[in-house]
Write a protein that holds these residues in place. Sequence first.
Motif, mmCIF file in Angstrom:
data_model
loop_
_atom_site.group_PDB
_atom_site.id
_atom_site.type_symbol
_atom_site.label_atom_id
_atom_site.label_comp_id
_atom_site.label_asym_id
_atom_site.label_seq_id
_atom_site.Cartn_x
_atom_site.Cartn_y
_atom_site.Cartn_z
ATOM 1 N N ALA A 96 0.822 -1.213 0.000
ATOM 2 C CA ALA A 96 0.000 0.000 0.000
ATOM 3 C C ALA A 96 0.855 1.260 0.000
ATOM 4 N N ARG A 97 2.095 1.144 0.495
ATOM 5 C CA ARG A 97 3.039 2.267 0.486
ATOM 6 C C ARG A 97 3.990 2.179 -0.706
ATOM 7 N N LYS A 98 3.627 1.349 -1.692
ATOM 8 C CA LYS A 98 4.373 1.205 -2.946
ATOM 9 C C LYS A 98 5.805 0.722 -2.719
ATOM 10 N N ALA A 99 5.938 -0.329 -1.903
ATOM 11 C CA ALA A 99 7.244 -0.933 -1.646
ATOM 12 C C ALA A 99 7.054 -2.412 -1.372
ATOM 13 N N SER A 100 8.145 -3.161 -1.433
ATOM 14 C CA SER A 100 8.090 -4.595 -1.146
ATOM 15 C C SER A 100 9.391 -5.023 -0.475
ATOM 16 N N LEU A 101 9.307 -6.108 0.287
ATOM 17 C CA LEU A 101 10.482 -6.653 0.966
ATOM 18 C C LEU A 101 11.353 -7.413 -0.024
ATOM 19 N N VAL A 102 12.659 -7.221 0.094
ATOM 20 C CA VAL A 102 13.616 -7.990 -0.699
ATOM 21 C C VAL A 102 14.735 -8.441 0.225
ATOM 22 N N SER A 103 15.424 -9.476 -0.190
ATOM 23 C CA SER A 103 16.569 -9.963 0.584
ATOM 24 C C SER A 103 17.831 -9.246 0.130
ATOM 25 N N THR A 104 18.700 -8.944 1.070
ATOM 26 C CA THR A 104 20.005 -8.410 0.714
ATOM 27 C C THR A 104 20.884 -9.536 0.161
ATOM 28 N N SER A 105 21.801 -9.189 -0.722
ATOM 29 C CA SER A 105 22.719 -10.197 -1.254
ATOM 30 C C SER A 105 23.690 -10.688 -0.195
ATOM 31 N N ALA A 106 23.708 -9.995 0.966
ATOM 32 C CA ALA A 106 24.560 -10.430 2.070
ATOM 33 C C ALA A 106 23.888 -11.504 2.922
ATOM 34 N N PHE A 107 22.771 -12.049 2.438
ATOM 35 C CA PHE A 107 22.039 -13.091 3.157
ATOM 36 C C PHE A 107 21.862 -14.292 2.240
ATOM 37 N N ASP A 108 22.197 -15.485 2.743
ATOM 38 C CA ASP A 108 22.086 -16.728 1.981
ATOM 39 C C ASP A 108 20.808 -17.443 2.415
ATOM 40 N N SER A 109 19.730 -17.245 1.664
ATOM 41 C CA SER A 109 18.430 -17.791 2.067
ATOM 42 C C SER A 109 18.426 -19.320 2.053
ATOM 43 N N ALA A 110 19.117 -19.942 1.109
ATOM 44 C CA ALA A 110 19.152 -21.408 1.057
ATOM 45 C C ALA A 110 19.843 -21.972 2.294
ATOM 46 N N SER A 111 20.958 -21.355 2.687
ATOM 47 C CA SER A 111 21.665 -21.802 3.885
ATOM 48 C C SER A 111 20.819 -21.576 5.135
ATOM 49 N N TYR A 112 20.101 -20.465 5.170
ATOM 50 C CA TYR A 112 19.236 -20.181 6.317
ATOM 51 C C TYR A 112 18.172 -21.259 6.473
ATOM 52 N N ARG A 113 17.535 -21.630 5.378
ATOM 53 C CA ARG A 113 16.481 -22.641 5.457
ATOM 54 C C ARG A 113 17.029 -23.976 5.943
ATOM 55 N N GLU A 114 18.224 -24.305 5.519
ATOM 56 C CA GLU A 114 18.837 -25.556 5.975
ATOM 57 C C GLU A 114 19.152 -25.488 7.470
ATOM 58 N N ARG A 115 19.650 -24.352 7.911
ATOM 59 C CA ARG A 115 20.022 -24.223 9.326
ATOM 60 C C ARG A 115 18.809 -24.233 10.248
ATOM 61 N N ARG A 116 17.658 -23.804 9.738
ATOM 62 C CA ARG A 116 16.470 -23.791 10.589
ATOM 63 C C ARG A 116 15.884 -25.169 10.806
ATOM 64 N N ASN A 117 16.510 -26.209 10.264
ATOM 65 C CA ASN A 117 16.098 -27.574 10.596
ATOM 66 C C ASN A 117 16.469 -27.931 12.028
ATOM 67 N N VAL A 118 17.383 -27.139 12.605
ATOM 68 C CA VAL A 118 17.773 -27.342 14.001
ATOM 69 C C VAL A 118 16.742 -26.661 14.894
ATOM 70 N N GLY A 119 16.355 -27.327 15.967
ATOM 71 C CA GLY A 119 15.480 -26.697 16.955
ATOM 72 C C GLY A 119 14.014 -27.009 16.738
ATOM 73 N N THR A 120 13.246 -26.829 17.801
ATOM 74 C CA THR A 120 11.811 -27.064 17.761
ATOM 75 C C THR A 120 11.129 -26.105 18.721
ATOM 76 N N VAL A 121 9.908 -25.704 18.383
ATOM 77 C CA VAL A 121 9.101 -24.858 19.262
ATOM 78 C C VAL A 121 8.474 -25.758 20.321
ATOM 79 N N GLN A 122 8.941 -25.644 21.554
ATOM 80 C CA GLN A 122 8.490 -26.528 22.623
ATOM 81 C C GLN A 122 7.073 -26.171 23.070
ATOM 82 N N GLY A 123 6.258 -27.206 23.263
ATOM 83 C CA GLY A 123 4.887 -27.012 23.718
ATOM 84 C C GLY A 123 4.693 -27.535 25.125
ATOM 85 N N LEU A 124 3.891 -26.805 25.908
ATOM 86 C CA LEU A 124 3.558 -27.194 27.277
ATOM 87 C C LEU A 124 2.049 -27.336 27.401
ATOM 88 N N GLY A 125 1.622 -28.191 28.300
ATOM 89 C CA GLY A 125 0.199 -28.335 28.573
ATOM 90 C C GLY A 125 -0.046 -28.679 30.023
#
Length: 768
Positions: A52-81
């Motif tokens: 609406a403000r005539k802009a969009s998000l882009v990734s900087t070339s200083a960020f490796d999105s493929a590597s980020y996605r691979e690294r996020r395989n580590v960890g889990t969101v812990q649930g409590l009940g």
Amino acid sequence: MEIAFNIPGAGPLAQIGLHILSFDAAVHLATGAIGWWKARERSQSLAQSLSARKASLVSTSAFDSASYRERRNVGTVQGLGVQEGVLRRFPKGVESTAVSQDPGIDCLRALATGLLCLCNVQLTTTILADIVPFGLLQGDQDDKLPTFDGPLYTSLRDWVSAVAAEEDCNTFRNHLLGRVSELGNQATGSYKLSPATENEYDELALLLGFLRWMVTPRHKRALNKYPTRSLRVWVAAAIMCELAFSVSVSLVTIYSEEEYNKVMSTSNPADHYPDVVLVTASVGDADPWMRSELPAAAFDVRPQVFPIRGIPYVAFGALWKEHNSVDAEQLVEIWKVAYTYARDAVQLPTVSRRGMVHLKPVSKDTLVFRDNHKLLLGLWSPHLPLILRRAMDDYLPTILEGNWAPDAIKGFIDRRLNGEMMVFENEELINNVYRLRAIILGTVYGACSKALIPVATGHDQNAGSDFLEVAFSPDSVLNSKVSNWAATLGKALGGFLESSGWTGLLLEIATGIEQSQPLNTLSPSLTTQQIKVNNAMDGQQVRMGDVFGAQANGVFAVSDFLVRPPGHADNALLFHVGTGRILNFPVVENGYLRASQATTPPSELHLNPEPELEVLSRQTLGTTMSEIRIDAEPDWASNAQTISFTVRNSGTVVVRVNVIQLLERLMSSTTTCQCASPVAEVPVQRSERWQVVTMYQLLQGQQRSSRRGVFVPDQHRIVVGVQDDQTSRASVVGTLSCRRMVICKCIHCAYTELQKRKTVGSAALIIG
């Protein structure tokens, strides 16, 4: 045996499966209108606001999105009940929204994930509002890039809040901080997330400058090394490296001009990311991208999760940056000893009929007897001497003079809290003050740990309190928080702390949540309002808070009153604590678990109009209902963001019970048996109109009505047996309304207590 499998349509809880009993409630609380699992939805809202403000998000070339996605395989969101009488952690995690198919969103998520390791939601939003327009936005048709203000800033903050709800409970953060700690130990030998202790540099200006440099494409960076004088910037760089940004940290710390020239003149290999180098000496240029125009924001160290026994290492290890003469190892040892002494010195907390919490010492042997030691402890609370004799005798001289004099200690503390320069302080005085702080802090945690119950990770009983994990910030040792905690603990030791103040203290200790009202005020409360309810014995009003838990900094704490059958008011003073996200209880936006204030008018209990009872006998009170249970759950009928009790018989809803009302009745109406053993019967006058009401009469009839409670008509008196069963006691007390109520195991003592009061009107004795 538990079973779990993927459930279609369960959204983020598909992996939790049937481990959680109230599954539909958990899905609604995660994804419904009031849900916490909103990061993906709010990222779309943020993208639409930018569009609406005539802009969009882009990734900087200083960020490796493929590597980020691979690294996020580590960890889990812990649930409590909360179920089956314990706070339980589920073996399968909640689905994470950390990875998308949009590189721009992933880049922003990586930035937010890293910043939330160090900053709270508000500060993270402030930083991103500066960095995103600088390096992560692309204008449509070369339009001017928007600034984050108005609705766009709100959209960004809502998205950061949703991300924090996940990342705070994701074990990926442990991975990040663990990796950073390893690097820090190699680089400095003493890695600590310590606050800025001098005003020479503005930490926010340094961090913003580094982040702008980091998101700048590598070929546009003029420097192949980024020197910084801020340990926080170095830590942020190490975190961002793990999140796949093109940056690394140097393990060589610059401590001289020669070292500076050597390091800065060395070129990096072509395949090596630019280094962030920590400069610990006043040599050379550093922080070349430091920002000069800054948004108004405070930079406090965010609480992190630690084992409770690890707190002294974090608390006092950070002091090296300010006071080189402080012996951190000695302070750690003092804290440990004070913790053990305090834990052994107090009983479990109790609450009086007036709602005052009392943390009683186990014996008089813990009482400080030296007047000068009492005077010194009076700087925090006149009641702390009740449990501090051993610690004070071990670590303080018998005569307090010079740098041990109370006036000298108080002067230092006041100067520290007022933000005065501490350069010329006497080193002996500094050591004395921190020795006292170690004693006070260890005492606070030791005494409070008595009331904290660790999360259950399996089918066994809960582990001891030494296995607790709590949220703690090293800032606590340097600001007024320790003094506020000590003053609040002192009130509990003296027996005149309101229950809401005790709740506030334990929630701060366990979750690190920031209270809206300081604990050392005259009326400590963590509620926006305090509920006033009528005392069931004398009709006077009792002040009570409506908060029974909190979720903050990846830790959830909930009152035992909501976890186990609430048969005693003292249950409300104990808290179950675990790391992870609560799934089956609602938490409001500020992190609190609140009780519903909704009530419904009771219906009249139908009784014999001409009772002829002349003896109240425990043997004639009947049996309890074996299939009855009482559950804490969202108040679906009135406000699903709050909690109420539901009484069920064989799975069928009988009546809904107001949590606060039940707690007040148990607190104000329970009396202790004074007999050598409970008396079986007591004679009464027929004119008193007593009659026995069974649980079946009281509760079964409600299944055919509107699920409301019942009231005893005037001039009638009833006695109900609950056979020492907490579920039955809570169900009866919560369901029944009358002018006067007494709860006791002994029918004679209950009747005697009632006779002490003005008994005009209806009355009920709950026996067992």
